[in-house]
Design a protein around this motif. Structure first.
Motif, PDB file in Angstrom:
ATOM      1  N   LEU A 141      31.892  -6.825 -17.363  1.00  0.00           N
ATOM      2  CA  LEU A 141      30.665  -6.311 -17.967  1.00  0.00           C
ATOM      3  C   LEU A 141      30.986  -5.685 -19.304  1.00  0.00           C
ATOM      4  N   ARG A 142      30.056  -5.813 -20.201  1.00  0.00           N
ATOM      5  CA  ARG A 142      30.133  -5.100 -21.473  1.00  0.00           C
ATOM      6  C   ARG A 142      30.120  -3.597 -21.159  1.00  0.00           C
ATOM      7  N   MET A 143      30.921  -2.833 -21.847  1.00  0.00           N
ATOM      8  CA  MET A 143      31.040  -1.392 -21.577  1.00  0.00           C
ATOM      9  C   MET A 143      29.690  -0.687 -21.664  1.00  0.00           C
ATOM     10  N   SER A 144      28.863  -1.041 -22.642  1.00  0.00           N
ATOM     11  CA  SER A 144      27.557  -0.388 -22.768  1.00  0.00           C
ATOM     12  C   SER A 144      26.668  -0.707 -21.573  1.00  0.00           C
ATOM     13  N   ASP A 145      26.739  -1.934 -21.055  1.00  0.00           N
ATOM     14  CA  ASP A 145      25.958  -2.302 -19.869  1.00  0.00           C
ATOM     15  C   ASP A 145      26.485  -1.586 -18.633  1.00  0.00           C
ATOM     16  N   LEU A 146      27.791  -1.433 -18.555  1.00  0.00           N
ATOM     17  CA  LEU A 146      28.401  -0.715 -17.437  1.00  0.00           C
ATOM     18  C   LEU A 146      27.994   0.759 -17.461  1.00  0.00           C
TER      19      LEU A 146
ATOM     20  N   SER B  75      25.943   6.592 -16.801  1.00  0.00           N
ATOM     21  CA  SER B  75      26.963   7.408 -17.458  1.00  0.00           C
ATOM     22  C   SER B  75      26.804   7.338 -18.967  1.00  0.00           C
ATOM     23  N   SER B  76      27.245   8.381 -19.645  1.00  0.00           N
ATOM     24  CA  SER B  76      27.268   8.330 -21.105  1.00  0.00           C
ATOM     25  C   SER B  76      28.386   7.391 -21.537  1.00  0.00           C
ATOM     26  N   ARG B  77      28.301   6.887 -22.763  1.00  0.00           N
ATOM     27  CA  ARG B  77      29.331   5.993 -23.279  1.00  0.00           C
ATOM     28  C   ARG B  77      30.693   6.699 -23.311  1.00  0.00           C
ATOM     29  N   SER B  78      30.695   7.963 -23.727  1.00  0.00           N
ATOM     30  CA  SER B  78      31.976   8.668 -23.835  1.00  0.00           C
ATOM     31  C   SER B  78      32.563   8.953 -22.450  1.00  0.00           C
ATOM     32  N   ARG B  79      31.740   9.310 -21.492  1.00  0.00           N
ATOM     33  CA  ARG B  79      32.238   9.569 -20.137  1.00  0.00           C
ATOM     34  C   ARG B  79      32.793   8.275 -19.531  1.00  0.00           C
ATOM     35  N   LEU B  80      32.081   7.154 -19.752  1.00  0.00           N
ATOM     36  CA  LEU B  80      32.566   5.882 -19.226  1.00  0.00           C
ATOM     37  C   LEU B  80      33.888   5.493 -19.902  1.00  0.00           C
ATOM     38  N   SER B  81      33.995   5.722 -21.190  1.00  0.00           N
ATOM     39  CA  SER B  81      35.219   5.391 -21.901  1.00  0.00           C
ATOM     40  C   SER B  81      36.407   6.167 -21.337  1.00  0.00           C
TER      41      SER B  81
ATOM     42  N   THR C 145      31.611 -11.512 -29.282  1.00  0.00           N
ATOM     43  CA  THR C 145      30.420 -11.659 -30.118  1.00  0.00           C
ATOM     44  C   THR C 145      30.090 -10.418 -30.938  1.00  0.00           C
ATOM     45  N   ASP C 146      30.814  -9.322 -30.704  1.00  0.00           N
ATOM     46  CA  ASP C 146      30.520  -8.070 -31.397  1.00  0.00           C
ATOM     47  C   ASP C 146      31.829  -7.316 -31.583  1.00  0.00           C
ATOM     48  N   ARG C 147      32.273  -7.170 -32.801  1.00  0.00           N
ATOM     49  CA  ARG C 147      33.564  -6.527 -33.063  1.00  0.00           C
ATOM     50  C   ARG C 147      33.631  -5.094 -32.564  1.00  0.00           C
ATOM     51  N   ARG C 148      32.485  -4.426 -32.457  1.00  0.00           N
ATOM     52  CA  ARG C 148      32.481  -3.031 -32.004  1.00  0.00           C
ATOM     53  C   ARG C 148      32.475  -2.910 -30.488  1.00  0.00           C
ATOM     54  N   GLY C 149      32.068  -3.964 -29.791  1.00  0.00           N
ATOM     55  CA  GLY C 149      31.903  -3.898 -28.344  1.00  0.00           C
ATOM     56  C   GLY C 149      33.177  -4.203 -27.580  1.00  0.00           C
ATOM     57  N   GLN C 150      33.201  -3.740 -26.341  1.00  0.00           N
ATOM     58  CA  GLN C 150      34.312  -4.039 -25.448  1.00  0.00           C
ATOM     59  C   GLN C 150      33.758  -4.506 -24.104  1.00  0.00           C
TER      60      GLN C 150
END
Length: 153
Positions: free
Chosen positions: A59-64, A70-76, A95-100
Motif C-alpha cells: 500500500l502507498r504510505m498515505s493510503d496506509l 494514523s497521521s503521516r508522521s506517526r505511520l512513518s 508514479t510519484d517521486r515524493r510517495g513511498q
C-alpha cells in the motif's frame, strides 16, 4: 449571537462515560496482550493486517495512514520500526517521486500469522463472549451508524 450549550443529561453522561471507559479498557487490554504474546503494539498489528489484505501486500504510505487512522508522521515512525524488524520494507513510488509504498515481507506475514490466533481469541473473549447475539447485532449497528455519521462529507 449567544450559543446555548446542549449539556448531556444524566443518562447521556452515564452512557458517554461508560463508552469511553469501555473503549479505553478494551484497547489497553488488547495492546497489552499483543505486546506480551507477539512483541508488538496493536498499532503495528493493524498495519501488518492492512498490508496483508492489500493487493500484493503493498500500500502507498498515505493510503496506509488513512486506513489505520494514523497521521503521516506517526505511520512513518511505526514503519521505520517495522522495517528494522524486517516485517515491512519501503519502496519509492514509481508514479510519484515524493510517495513511498509499504510492502509486507514474508517475515512480517509470518509474524502476523503467528500473532493473529491469540489476538482474535482476545477480541472474542473481551467483546463477543460478554454479549448476547442481539447485543452483538446492536453493537454493530450502533458502530456503523456512528462511523457513517463521523465520516460523511
Amino acid at each position: 449571537m449567544v450559543v446555548m450549550t446542549r449539556w448531556l443529561n444524566p443518562d447521556e453522561q452515564r452512557t458517554w462515560r461508560a463508552y469511553l471507559a469501555a473503549s479505553r479498557a478494551l484497547m489497553e487490554k488488547l495492546d497489552r496482550e499483543l505486546q506480551r504474546d507477539a512483541g508488538m503494539p496493536h498499532a503495528y498489528y493493524e498495519i501488518l493486517v492492512r498490508l496483508s489484505e492489500a493487493p500484493d501486500r503493498r500500500l502507498r504510505m498515505s493510503d496506509l495512514a488513512d486506513a489505520t487512522g494514523s497521521s503521516r508522521s506517526r505511520l512513518s515512525h511505526a514503519a521505520a520500526r517495522l522495517e528494522a524488524s524486517g516485517w515491512i520494507r519501503r519502496e519509492d513510488c514509481p508514479t510519484d517521486r515524493r510517495g513511498q509504498i509499504a510492502v509486507l515481507t514474508d517475515a512480517g506475514f509470518a509474524t502476523l500469522a503467528a500473532a493473529a490466533p491469540g489476538h482474535v481469541e482476545g477480541v472474542r473473549r473481551h467483546i463477543f463472549d460478554a454479549l448476547s447475539p442481539a447485543q452483538v447485532d446492536q453493537l454493530r449497528r450502533i458502530s456503523e451508524t456512528m462511523l457513517d455519521h463521523l465520516t460523511e462529507g
